[in-house]
Write an enzyme that holds these catalytic residues in place. Structure first.
Site, mmCIF file in Angstrom:
data_model
loop_
_atom_site.group_PDB
_atom_site.id
_atom_site.type_symbol
_atom_site.label_atom_id
_atom_site.label_comp_id
_atom_site.label_asym_id
_atom_site.label_seq_id
_atom_site.Cartn_x
_atom_site.Cartn_y
_atom_site.Cartn_z
ATOM 1 N N LYS A 1 0.913 -0.947 0.352
ATOM 2 C CA LYS A 1 -0.313 -0.034 0.318
ATOM 3 C C LYS A 1 0.928 1.120 0.191
ATOM 4 O O LYS A 1 0.538 2.323 -0.718
ATOM 5 C CB LYS A 1 -1.553 0.201 0.787
ATOM 6 C CG LYS A 1 -1.906 -1.004 0.732
ATOM 7 C CD LYS A 1 -3.229 -1.551 2.182
ATOM 8 C CE LYS A 1 -3.530 -2.106 2.792
ATOM 9 N NZ LYS A 1 -4.673 -3.055 3.846
ATOM 10 N N GLN B 1 -3.596 -1.289 9.722
ATOM 11 C CA GLN B 1 -3.351 -2.866 9.302
ATOM 12 C C GLN B 1 -4.454 -3.940 10.408
ATOM 13 O O GLN B 1 -4.260 -4.013 11.351
ATOM 14 C CB GLN B 1 -2.197 -3.283 8.849
ATOM 15 C CG GLN B 1 -1.939 -4.416 8.256
ATOM 16 C CD GLN B 1 -2.704 -4.210 6.853
ATOM 17 O OE1 GLN B 1 -2.865 -3.774 5.802
ATOM 18 N NE2 GLN B 1 -3.859 -5.543 6.698
ATOM 19 N N ASP C 1 -10.610 3.146 4.402
ATOM 20 C CA ASP C 1 -10.659 1.888 4.274
ATOM 21 C C ASP C 1 -12.201 1.989 3.890
ATOM 22 O O ASP C 1 -12.684 1.532 3.795
ATOM 23 C CB ASP C 1 -10.284 1.136 5.217
ATOM 24 C CG ASP C 1 -9.575 0.140 5.164
ATOM 25 O OD1 ASP C 1 -9.091 -0.050 4.394
ATOM 26 O OD2 ASP C 1 -8.818 -0.601 6.207
#
Ligand code: NAD
Length: 305
Positions: free
Chosen positions: A52, A96, A119
């Site tokens: 990412k 994460q 997200d």
């Protein structure tokens, strides 16, 4: 011959569309800023965060990884997220998962400022999705919509069946398809006659995490099948059974020790679907690029461009 919905091609197209937007932000004010929070040394999480941050840097964003110790407490992590929330140069924050057991994951995810929740999983953003308001959308479901739209697969008025009801994929995909005027059914582990319900689908989305669960029995001829599942087969027997003794797959297994398969039987897809996403190379590549798109959207809002 079914159409293979090529996630790599769509990902590359979306990346090319993001580049000039990022360049414009950088020229006018500053590049989009992304902060990825990684706790502990889980190898899979490390790989995800590396991919990412690297993708965002390759696109010209300003990104940073905060690597934190496995022993971190909820309060310490909350303080870090709160600091990122206040930083003017950070447009997107990604924590994460999974977090270590002593950390209250729900509290942490709730603490991310909704306008930086790239997200798209904060209840505020989920609520906006339910209410049909613009907001940051979860990445994998947003990527699925891009695939369908860019391959010009009609959604309005079609029957869509989503197998799986996770907060990450199943529920938001169902809401996005509903927003686009599909008639949507959600199936899960307690659904009776799963095959019968799935056979009604013009658009069948599988987000279960069970290797080749959906067979020819589940697929209406000509249906579009979006296979979200990423399952690693780690036994030779399973590879031989699911891939019908394919020499190519068995050789790949000997080389790598595992082979990926989705939630749908690949032979059933090839025989019955009108269009489908392969695994790998279907939905997977879109998740990260939609994260990038969310960061750029967020930066444009923050910088009022
Ligand atoms: P999850 O485990 O959170 O949810 C699975 C869902 O499947 C549950 O709602 C459960 O009710 C349902 N289910 C389980 N067994 C079932 C059965 N026999 N019949 C019908 N429904 C059943 O999983 P998730 O996070 O939604 O992920 C699903 C799959 O998608 C996994 O393989 C995951 O690796 C993959 N995934 C891929 C991407 C990507 O970028 N391609 C992103 C997220 C998840």
């Amino acid at each position: 011959m079914p159409t293979i919905l090529d996630g790599n091609r769509i990902r590359d197209a979306i990346k090319e569309e993001l580049r000039p937007r990022i360049a414009r932000l950088a020229a006018a004010k500053r590049p989009p800023g992304f902060a990825a929070v990684l706790v502990g040394n889980n190898p899979a999480s490390e790989t995800y965060v590396r991919t990412k941050t690297k993708t965002s840097q390759d696109l010209g964003m300003c990104s940073q990884k905060l690597a934190l110790p496995e022993s971190i407490t909820t309060e310490e992590l909350l303080a870090i997220v709160n600091h990122l929330n206040t930083r003017k140069d950070v447009d997107g924050i990604l924590v994460q998962l999974p977090l270590p057991p002593q950390v209250d994951t729900k509290r942490i995810l709730l603490s991310v400022a909704p306008d930086k929740d790239v997200d798209g999983l904060h209840p505020y953003n989920v609520g906006c999705l339910v209410a049909g308001l613009p907001a940051l959308r979860p990445c994998t479901p947003a990527g699925i919509l891009q695939l369908l739209q860019r391959y010009e697969i009609p959604i309005a008025g079609r029957r869509a069946v989503v197998v799986g009801r996770s907060d990450l994929v199943g529920k938001p995909v169902a809401l996005i398809l509903l927003e686009r005027n599909a008639t949507v059914t959600i199936c899960h582990s307690k659904t009776t006659d799963l095959a019968g319900v799935c056979r009604e689908a013009d658009i069948l989305v599988a987000a279960v995490g069970r290797p080749a669960l959906l067979t020819a029995d589940h697929i209406k001829p000509g249906a579009t099948v979006i296979d979200v599942g990423i399952n690693s087969l780690e036994s030779r027997e399973e590879v031989a059974r699911i891939f019908r003794n394919s020499a190519e797959k068995l050789a790949a297994f000997e080389r790598k020790g595992s082979v990926l398969v989705g939630d749908a039987d690949p032979f059933a897809l090839a025989e019955r679907a009108g269009a489908y996403t392969p695994v790998p190379g279907g939905v997977g590549p879109l998740t990260i690029v939609m994260l990038m798109a969310n960061i750029v959207d967020s930066a444009e809002r923050h910088l009022e461009i």
